[in-house]
Design a protein around this motif. Structure first.
Motif, PDB file in Angstrom:
ATOM      1  N   VAL A 106       0.845  -1.188   0.000  1.00 15.80           N
ATOM      2  CA  VAL A 106       0.000   0.000   0.000  1.00 15.80           C
ATOM      3  C   VAL A 106       0.879   1.235   0.000  1.00 15.80           C
ATOM      4  O   VAL A 106       1.570   1.516   0.962  1.00 15.80           O
ATOM      5  CB  VAL A 106      -0.931   0.013   1.227  1.00 15.80           C
ATOM      6  N   HIS A 107       0.910   1.957  -1.123  1.00 16.30           N
ATOM      7  CA  HIS A 107       1.717   3.172  -1.216  1.00 16.30           C
ATOM      8  C   HIS A 107       0.932   4.383  -0.754  1.00 16.30           C
ATOM      9  O   HIS A 107       1.453   5.236  -0.051  1.00 16.30           O
ATOM     10  CB  HIS A 107       2.194   3.369  -2.658  1.00 16.30           C
ATOM     11  N   SER A 108      -0.305   4.476  -1.176  1.00 17.52           N
ATOM     12  CA  SER A 108      -1.146   5.590  -0.751  1.00 17.52           C
ATOM     13  C   SER A 108      -2.583   5.160  -0.883  1.00 17.52           C
ATOM     14  O   SER A 108      -2.925   4.360  -1.746  1.00 17.52           O
ATOM     15  CB  SER A 108      -0.894   6.838  -1.609  1.00 17.52           C
ATOM     16  N   ILE A 109      -3.393   5.676   0.004  1.00 12.54           N
ATOM     17  CA  ILE A 109      -4.813   5.340  -0.007  1.00 12.54           C
ATOM     18  C   ILE A 109      -5.597   6.597  -0.326  1.00 12.54           C
ATOM     19  O   ILE A 109      -5.535   7.580   0.395  1.00 12.54           O
ATOM     20  CB  ILE A 109      -5.257   4.782   1.363  1.00 12.54           C
ATOM     21  N   GLU A 110      -6.318   6.576  -1.450  1.00 14.26           N
ATOM     22  CA  GLU A 110      -7.154   7.702  -1.832  1.00 14.26           C
ATOM     23  C   GLU A 110      -8.569   7.219  -2.018  1.00 14.26           C
ATOM     24  O   GLU A 110      -8.810   6.102  -2.463  1.00 14.26           O
ATOM     25  CB  GLU A 110      -6.656   8.322  -3.144  1.00 14.26           C
ATOM     26  N   GLU A 111      -9.492   8.061  -1.670  1.00 16.85           N
ATOM     27  CA  GLU A 111     -10.912   7.722  -1.832  1.00 16.85           C
ATOM     28  C   GLU A 111     -11.226   7.554  -3.308  1.00 16.85           C
ATOM     29  O   GLU A 111     -10.865   8.367  -4.140  1.00 16.85           O
ATOM     30  CB  GLU A 111     -11.769   8.833  -1.226  1.00 16.85           C
ATOM     31  N   LYS A 112     -11.886   6.430  -3.608  1.00 19.63           N
ATOM     32  CA  LYS A 112     -12.297   6.182  -4.988  1.00 19.63           C
ATOM     33  C   LYS A 112     -13.623   5.454  -4.973  1.00 19.63           C
ATOM     34  O   LYS A 112     -13.753   4.407  -4.359  1.00 19.63           O
ATOM     35  CB  LYS A 112     -11.235   5.340  -5.696  1.00 19.63           C
ATOM     36  N   LYS A 113     -14.599   6.007  -5.660  1.00 16.49           N
ATOM     37  CA  LYS A 113     -15.920   5.397  -5.689  1.00 16.49           C
ATOM     38  C   LYS A 113     -16.183   4.817  -7.072  1.00 16.49           C
ATOM     39  O   LYS A 113     -15.877   5.432  -8.079  1.00 16.49           O
ATOM     40  CB  LYS A 113     -17.005   6.418  -5.350  1.00 16.49           C
ATOM     41  N   GLY A 114     -16.738   3.616  -7.077  1.00 17.44           N
ATOM     42  CA  GLY A 114     -17.141   2.986  -8.323  1.00 17.44           C
ATOM     43  C   GLY A 114     -18.635   2.759  -8.314  1.00 17.44           C
ATOM     44  O   GLY A 114     -19.204   2.369  -7.287  1.00 17.44           O
ATOM     45  N   GLU A 115     -19.267   2.998  -9.442  1.00 20.98           N
ATOM     46  CA  GLU A 115     -20.716   2.884  -9.524  1.00 20.98           C
ATOM     47  C   GLU A 115     -21.114   1.617 -10.267  1.00 20.98           C
ATOM     48  O   GLU A 115     -20.544   1.276 -11.301  1.00 20.98           O
ATOM     49  CB  GLU A 115     -21.294   4.104 -10.237  1.00 20.98           C
ATOM     50  N   VAL A 116     -22.095   0.921  -9.703  1.00 18.42           N
ATOM     51  CA  VAL A 116     -22.688  -0.246 -10.342  1.00 18.42           C
ATOM     52  C   VAL A 116     -24.173   0.051 -10.525  1.00 18.42           C
ATOM     53  O   VAL A 116     -24.876   0.348  -9.552  1.00 18.42           O
ATOM     54  CB  VAL A 116     -22.502  -1.517  -9.493  1.00 18.42           C
ATOM     55  N   PHE A 117     -24.651  -0.009 -11.760  1.00 15.80           N
ATOM     56  CA  PHE A 117     -26.048   0.292 -12.048  1.00 15.80           C
ATOM     57  C   PHE A 117     -26.858  -0.997 -12.132  1.00 15.80           C
ATOM     58  O   PHE A 117     -26.313  -2.081 -12.367  1.00 15.80           O
ATOM     59  CB  PHE A 117     -26.148   1.099 -13.347  1.00 15.80           C
ATOM     60  N   SER A 118     -28.135  -0.871 -11.908  1.00 16.90           N
ATOM     61  CA  SER A 118     -28.983  -2.059 -11.825  1.00 16.90           C
ATOM     62  C   SER A 118     -29.068  -2.769 -13.172  1.00 16.90           C
ATOM     63  O   SER A 118     -29.456  -2.159 -14.170  1.00 16.90           O
ATOM     64  CB  SER A 118     -30.385  -1.685 -11.356  1.00 16.90           C
TER      65      SER A 118
ATOM     66  N   MET B 158     -20.412 -13.011 -15.297  1.00 13.56           N
ATOM     67  CA  MET B 158     -19.482 -12.176 -14.541  1.00 13.56           C
ATOM     68  C   MET B 158     -18.882 -11.131 -15.472  1.00 13.56           C
ATOM     69  O   MET B 158     -18.593 -11.412 -16.641  1.00 13.56           O
ATOM     70  CB  MET B 158     -18.376 -13.019 -13.910  1.00 13.56           C
ATOM     71  N   LEU B 159     -18.707  -9.920 -14.931  1.00 17.27           N
ATOM     72  CA  LEU B 159     -18.135  -8.814 -15.698  1.00 17.27           C
ATOM     73  C   LEU B 159     -17.127  -8.071 -14.841  1.00 17.27           C
ATOM     74  O   LEU B 159     -17.215  -8.094 -13.604  1.00 17.27           O
ATOM     75  CB  LEU B 159     -19.221  -7.826 -16.154  1.00 17.27           C
ATOM     76  N   THR B 160     -16.205  -7.392 -15.497  1.00 17.70           N
ATOM     77  CA  THR B 160     -15.251  -6.519 -14.815  1.00 17.70           C
ATOM     78  C   THR B 160     -15.327  -5.143 -15.451  1.00 17.70           C
ATOM     79  O   THR B 160     -15.238  -5.014 -16.681  1.00 17.70           O
ATOM     80  CB  THR B 160     -13.820  -7.063 -14.914  1.00 17.70           C
ATOM     81  N   SER B 161     -15.526  -4.122 -14.613  1.00 19.43           N
ATOM     82  CA  SER B 161     -15.589  -2.756 -15.132  1.00 19.43           C
ATOM     83  C   SER B 161     -14.194  -2.269 -15.483  1.00 19.43           C
ATOM     84  O   SER B 161     -13.188  -2.856 -15.060  1.00 19.43           O
ATOM     85  CB  SER B 161     -16.225  -1.823 -14.097  1.00 19.43           C
ATOM     86  N   PHE B 162     -14.118  -1.201 -16.238  1.00 22.49           N
ATOM     87  CA  PHE B 162     -12.825  -0.674 -16.644  1.00 22.49           C
ATOM     88  C   PHE B 162     -12.044  -0.093 -15.468  1.00 22.49           C
ATOM     89  O   PHE B 162     -10.845   0.141 -15.589  1.00 22.49           O
ATOM     90  CB  PHE B 162     -13.009   0.373 -17.748  1.00 22.49           C
ATOM     91  N   ASN B 163     -12.735   0.139 -14.333  1.00 26.99           N
ATOM     92  CA  ASN B 163     -11.988   0.586 -13.145  1.00 26.99           C
ATOM     93  C   ASN B 163     -11.863  -0.522 -12.103  1.00 26.99           C
ATOM     94  O   ASN B 163     -11.579  -0.261 -10.940  1.00 26.99           O
ATOM     95  CB  ASN B 163     -12.615   1.839 -12.530  1.00 26.99           C
ATOM     96  N   GLY B 164     -12.107  -1.785 -12.528  1.00 29.07           N
ATOM     97  CA  GLY B 164     -11.715  -2.919 -11.692  1.00 29.07           C
ATOM     98  C   GLY B 164     -12.772  -3.551 -10.816  1.00 29.07           C
ATOM     99  O   GLY B 164     -12.441  -4.379  -9.965  1.00 29.07           O
ATOM    100  N   ILE B 165     -14.038  -3.218 -10.977  1.00 23.99           N
ATOM    101  CA  ILE B 165     -15.087  -3.840 -10.170  1.00 23.99           C
ATOM    102  C   ILE B 165     -15.488  -5.165 -10.813  1.00 23.99           C
ATOM    103  O   ILE B 165     -15.849  -5.208 -11.993  1.00 23.99           O
ATOM    104  CB  ILE B 165     -16.326  -2.933 -10.058  1.00 23.99           C
ATOM    105  N   ASP B 166     -15.409  -6.258 -10.052  1.00 25.14           N
ATOM    106  CA  ASP B 166     -15.838  -7.574 -10.521  1.00 25.14           C
ATOM    107  C   ASP B 166     -17.263  -7.827 -10.044  1.00 25.14           C
ATOM    108  O   ASP B 166     -17.534  -7.790  -8.834  1.00 25.14           O
ATOM    109  CB  ASP B 166     -14.922  -8.675  -9.982  1.00 25.14           C
ATOM    110  N   ILE B 167     -18.163  -8.097 -10.979  1.00 26.33           N
ATOM    111  CA  ILE B 167     -19.583  -8.269 -10.654  1.00 26.33           C
ATOM    112  C   ILE B 167     -20.059  -9.650 -11.103  1.00 26.33           C
ATOM    113  O   ILE B 167     -19.734 -10.113 -12.203  1.00 26.33           O
ATOM    114  CB  ILE B 167     -20.434  -7.182 -11.346  1.00 26.33           C
TER     115      ILE B 167
END
Length: 651
Positions: free
Chosen positions: A494-506, A560-569
């Protein structure tokens, strides 16, 4: 332990090959039929590196693996030297008791909210414009806009007929015809002309009741219709069903509705009004204090839906509500006060950002992000919000605050507190109540001390591989989840922790269901990750974000899908739907395909799947939950439309 070693250990601890009669897998689990359950060493299997959980369910033994299940099964199948097969499982348990009642009320009233909230807001805006002198009540503009504002309530039985038909699984158009008989001129004119002599049907009196704006009669009528329709349909031959079934059903149902059920529902509505008046006359501020403080808990459990029939009944008969809408308003502002205090006080960048965004939502009447993302997580601000809600609730019930229309209880709904005649006293009471709730909650939150969320520790824990034996609450081992057959990825630095929000739509349109309410422990105990479930209202699944399809189940029931910012659904249509072996499912994408948000992924036949005894509730899971500080549902109850914001991931 690589996949071969893991599969060997699972076979050994399941009692050996001689104890296994069948083996197969679904999207996240290995499934077995075993000869003797007592030979299965359940706790030892749960403790294996690479196993997220294990359980017996129905006639199966299930081992939860997660994303790697296909690779593990391939090794396991080689060792067992048998083809995978499937046994159809028992139908999951249905809701009972109070849960069934709340589920029914929620399913009926939530779909019609856009209509009554939209027209309710218009009613408030009109009241504000009249008060400001911007429009005259005699003008044509006012009359047209007023007809729009009143239409949803005047024809409320039609709206409720459709939503009730969907909930009770009966033809919507027959239900609409049922509502039409309640509002037919013969009945309505007889009421308006004050006919004292009832109309008679087969010598039985038909009570003359005004069913415009009514709530209970049509719900009870459609409920009866669902039973009559199923009974009649059994006896009508297939070729003539379309001709005779609906005719016979209506001839049976409508007279019962007009003679018995309609008047009964009308009396229930009357006594709901009387009960509300009695409650406030005898308890005064105490009711507001209790409900104002407990409203967040009531909303979290879905109990607020129990107030919907009485609220709509009061609005239609009295012209105002004194319970749910005013209490919800001050409770929501109390949540806003707590999270805005957290925004000012916290030094954690991630929490500060979440508090600001969820505070804005709370001002608009949407409190789930504030509840689940801030106040419940920190606990002390949640207690402060209870105190603020109780203070505001006590005041508004003491002064008898009235809401003259239905809208989401936020700041934008304040015009609905202007009196129909333009009186502003009630409006000022609303402003004072809102201010009390916000200020008390805000101040108490600032005064209380809470443990700051340690972002660095949370992120380190999610990559340290700490996992409890059941695999339900502790984070999944990141190294284990990312390992190949022969080697383990190096630990994450862990180099740095920054807030990052990812959105998943229905990905579906349907009714929201909390994971903990599902009968399958794999999902209810969050073994595969956090998320929420949806009971679909139409057989279509679309992409919840822009990303890539990473896996399509052979049985077509899960993607299963992976978003371009790394969310695995994981989108898992139905529980135990793997047993259908792809029947009734039609996939529209393939593994590796890039998709855009809203793009069609899958179609399925709802009626055929339900007829096969499969529960269609569909978990939507963030399978890489340990990579995030939290996964927060944007809302947890009611019906969500496709492509509406569903989940937020925070890191």
């Amino acid at each position: 332990m690589n996949n071969r070693e893991l599969s060997k250990e699972i076979i050994r601890l399941t009692g050996g090959q001689e104890n296994i009669t069948q083996a197969w897998h679904c999207i996240t689990r290995l499934r077995f039929n075993v000869r003797e359950e007592n030979k299965v060493q359940l706790e030892q299997i749960r403790a294996l590196d690479g196993v997220l959980g294990a359980q017996f369910q129905s006639d199966q033994f299930q081992v939860v693996i997660g994303n790697k299940v296909a690779a593990v099964y391939e090794e396991l199948e080689d060792q067992l030297k048998q083809d995978g097969s499937v046994k159809v499982e028992a139908e999951p348990q249905r809701s009972r008791g109070i849960n069934a009642v709340l589920d029914t009320i929620s399913g009926i009233f939530t779909p019609i909210l856009p209509a009554i909230v939209g027209t309710g807001m218009l009613k408030g805006i009109l009241a504000l414009l009249v008060t400001l002198g911007a429009i005259q009540e005699t003008s044509g503009e006012y009359q047209i806009l007023a007809s729009i504002a009143n239409a949803a309530f005047y024809f409320l039985p039609f709206l409720l007929a459709v939503s009730s038909a969907r909930k009770f699984k009966v033809n919507e158009y027959i239900a609409l015809t049922l509502a039409g008989t309640l509002l037919y001129p013969t009945i309505l004119n007889a009421y308006l002309e004050n006919h004292l002599e009832p109309i008679r049907f087969l010598s039985l009196p038909v009570s003359i009741v005004n069913y415009t704006q009514s709530v209970i009669p049509i719900i009870l009528g459609v409920w009866l219709l669902s039973y009559v329709h199923r009974w009649v349909d059994r006896f009508i031959p297939g070729p003539v069903k379309v001709i005779f079934t609906s005719m016979i059903v209506l001839v049976i149902t409508v007279p019962i509705l007009l003679i018995a059920i309609g008047p009964l529902g009308n009396y229930i509505g009357i006594y709901l009004e009387i009960g509300t008046s009695w409650l406030f006359a005898h308890s005064g501020p105490l009711t507001g204090i209790v409900l104002g403080g407990l409203m967040p808990l009531i909303v979290m459990t879905g109990m607020h839906y129990a107030f919907f029939p009485g609220t709509l009944q009061n609005l239609s008969k009295l012209g105002y509500d004194v319970l749910l809408l005013p209490i919800n308003l001050v409770a929501n502002m109390s949540q806003a006060g707590a999270v805005m205090a957290v925004f000012l006080k916290t030094k954690d960048k991630s929490m500060k950002s979440i508090a600001l965004s969820s505070g804005i939502s709370a001002f608009l009447g949407i409190t789930e992000p504030a509840l689940y993302g801030v106040t419940l997580k920190l606990k002390k601000p949640f207690y402060a919000s209870i105190i603020g809600g109780a203070a505001g609730g006590g005041f508004i019930t003491a002064v008898g605050l009235k809401c003259f229309g239905f809208a989401v209880p936020g700041l934008l709904s304040l015009p609905l507190y202007i009196g129909p005649n333009g009186g502003m006293t009630n409006f000022w009471y609303a402003l004072i109540g809102v201010s009390i709730s916000f200020v008390v909650s805000f101040t108490v939150t600032l005064l209380l001390k809470w443990d700051e969320p340690n972002t660095l520790q949370a992120a380190a824990a999610s990559s340290s591989g700490q996992e409890n034996a059941a695999g339900s609450e502790a984070p999944t081992s990141t190294a284990s989840a990312k390992q190949s057959d022969q080697e383990v990825s190096p630990p994450v630095t862990v180099h740095s922790i920054e807030e990052k929000k990812g959105e998943v739509f229905s990905p579906l349109t349907g009714e929201l269901v909390l994971l903990k309410e599902l009968p399958d422990p794999t999902f209810s105990e969050e073994m595969t990750g956090k998320g929420i479930a949806i009971y679909p209202q139409e057989g279509r699944v679309t992409a919840p974000f822009d990303g890539t399809v990473t896996m399509v189940a052979k049985s077509k029931h899960a993607i299963m899908l992976t978003s371009f910012n790394g969310i695995d659904i994981l989108i898992h249509v139905g529980l135990n739907s793997v047993s259908l072996k792809g029947k009734f499912f039609d996939t529209k994408v393939v593994t590796g395909q890039r998709v855009s948000k809203g793009e069609l992924l899958l179609e399925f036949d709802i009626e055929a799947i339900q007829a096969a005894g499969i529960d269609l509730v569909t978990p939507v899971i963030v399978t890489n939950t340990p990579d995030y500080l939290d996964v927060v549902p944007v809302q947890v109850k009611g019906v969500i439309p496709m492509n509406e914001l569903l989940l937020l991931t925070v890191r």
